[in-house]
Design a protein around this motif. Sequence first.
Motif, PDB file in Angstrom:
ATOM      1  N   VAL A 102      37.512  47.021  39.986  1.00 58.62           N
ATOM      2  CA  VAL A 102      38.771  46.587  39.383  1.00 58.62           C
ATOM      3  C   VAL A 102      38.733  45.072  39.301  1.00 58.62           C
ATOM      4  CG1 VAL A 102      41.279  46.468  39.655  1.00 58.62           C
ATOM      5  CG2 VAL A 102      40.065  48.553  40.291  1.00 58.62           C
ATOM      6  N   GLY A 103      39.093  44.533  38.136  1.00 60.22           N
ATOM      7  CA  GLY A 103      39.128  43.090  37.982  1.00 60.22           C
ATOM      8  C   GLY A 103      39.540  42.683  36.584  1.00 60.22           C
ATOM      9  N   VAL A 104      39.402  41.403  36.319  1.00 63.15           N
ATOM     10  CA  VAL A 104      39.810  40.812  35.047  1.00 63.15           C
ATOM     11  C   VAL A 104      38.588  40.657  34.142  1.00 63.15           C
ATOM     12  CG1 VAL A 104      40.822  38.757  33.977  1.00 63.15           C
ATOM     13  CG2 VAL A 104      41.699  39.586  36.165  1.00 63.15           C
ATOM     14  N   VAL A 105      38.728  41.031  32.883  1.00 61.96           N
ATOM     15  CA  VAL A 105      37.645  40.878  31.907  1.00 61.96           C
ATOM     16  C   VAL A 105      37.494  39.388  31.599  1.00 61.96           C
ATOM     17  CG1 VAL A 105      36.840  41.448  29.588  1.00 61.96           C
ATOM     18  CG2 VAL A 105      38.121  43.143  30.911  1.00 61.96           C
ATOM     19  N   VAL A 106      36.297  38.846  31.876  1.00 59.70           N
ATOM     20  CA  VAL A 106      36.068  37.413  31.668  1.00 59.70           C
ATOM     21  C   VAL A 106      35.084  37.122  30.539  1.00 59.70           C
ATOM     22  CG1 VAL A 106      36.707  36.733  34.004  1.00 59.70           C
ATOM     23  CG2 VAL A 106      34.342  37.365  33.515  1.00 59.70           C
ATOM     24  N   SER A 107      34.366  38.142  30.082  1.00 60.18           N
ATOM     25  CA  SER A 107      33.508  37.960  28.911  1.00 60.18           C
ATOM     26  C   SER A 107      33.419  39.285  28.172  1.00 60.18           C
ATOM     27  CB  SER A 107      32.100  37.476  29.302  1.00 60.18           C
ATOM     28  OG  SER A 107      31.374  38.520  29.893  1.00 60.18           O
TER      29      SER A 107
END
Length: 160
Positions: free
Chosen positions: A41-46
């Motif tokens: 789980v996390g934030v899309v950074v690319s």
Amino acid sequence: MDPTQSAHVKLLAADLLSLTARSAGAGVSRAGRTITRAEAVGVVVSRDRANKFLRFHVDDGSGCVPCILWLNHRQRPGSGGGPSYMDLTAEVAAEHAAAVRLGALVRVRGRVGVFRGSVQITVGDVVAERDANVEVLHWLQCVRLARLCYDVPAPARPRS
């Protein structure tokens, strides 16, 4: 049978990226346990989309998980031109790709593999999360599961 082989193992990016590759084609392991599926789980950074795939990275604060979502599902030959299983899979892959937006908080599940010497997740499903608390809860679950399950040596196989 070790339950970590058939379940999506909840891992932080730092843990996922530290998995050790076994022999060619044998997958990856953690503390002697084979891990075939993972959840992050996390934030899309690319985000990098090509015709056949969508490659993206998910940052959970401990590192960035490389992910690949295959988009090149084709209809099976001889299916008569009607909707087939592969057509539905292509539609689902397109829906998953739409959820992957820069800055979006997502839950990614899929197969863990090694590509060009780096661990990555081949995405089975990705869901945009609405509640920001999901990331903190995932962290807590990862720490608890690592202590109670993942870092405990795998049970010895009974000899027959």
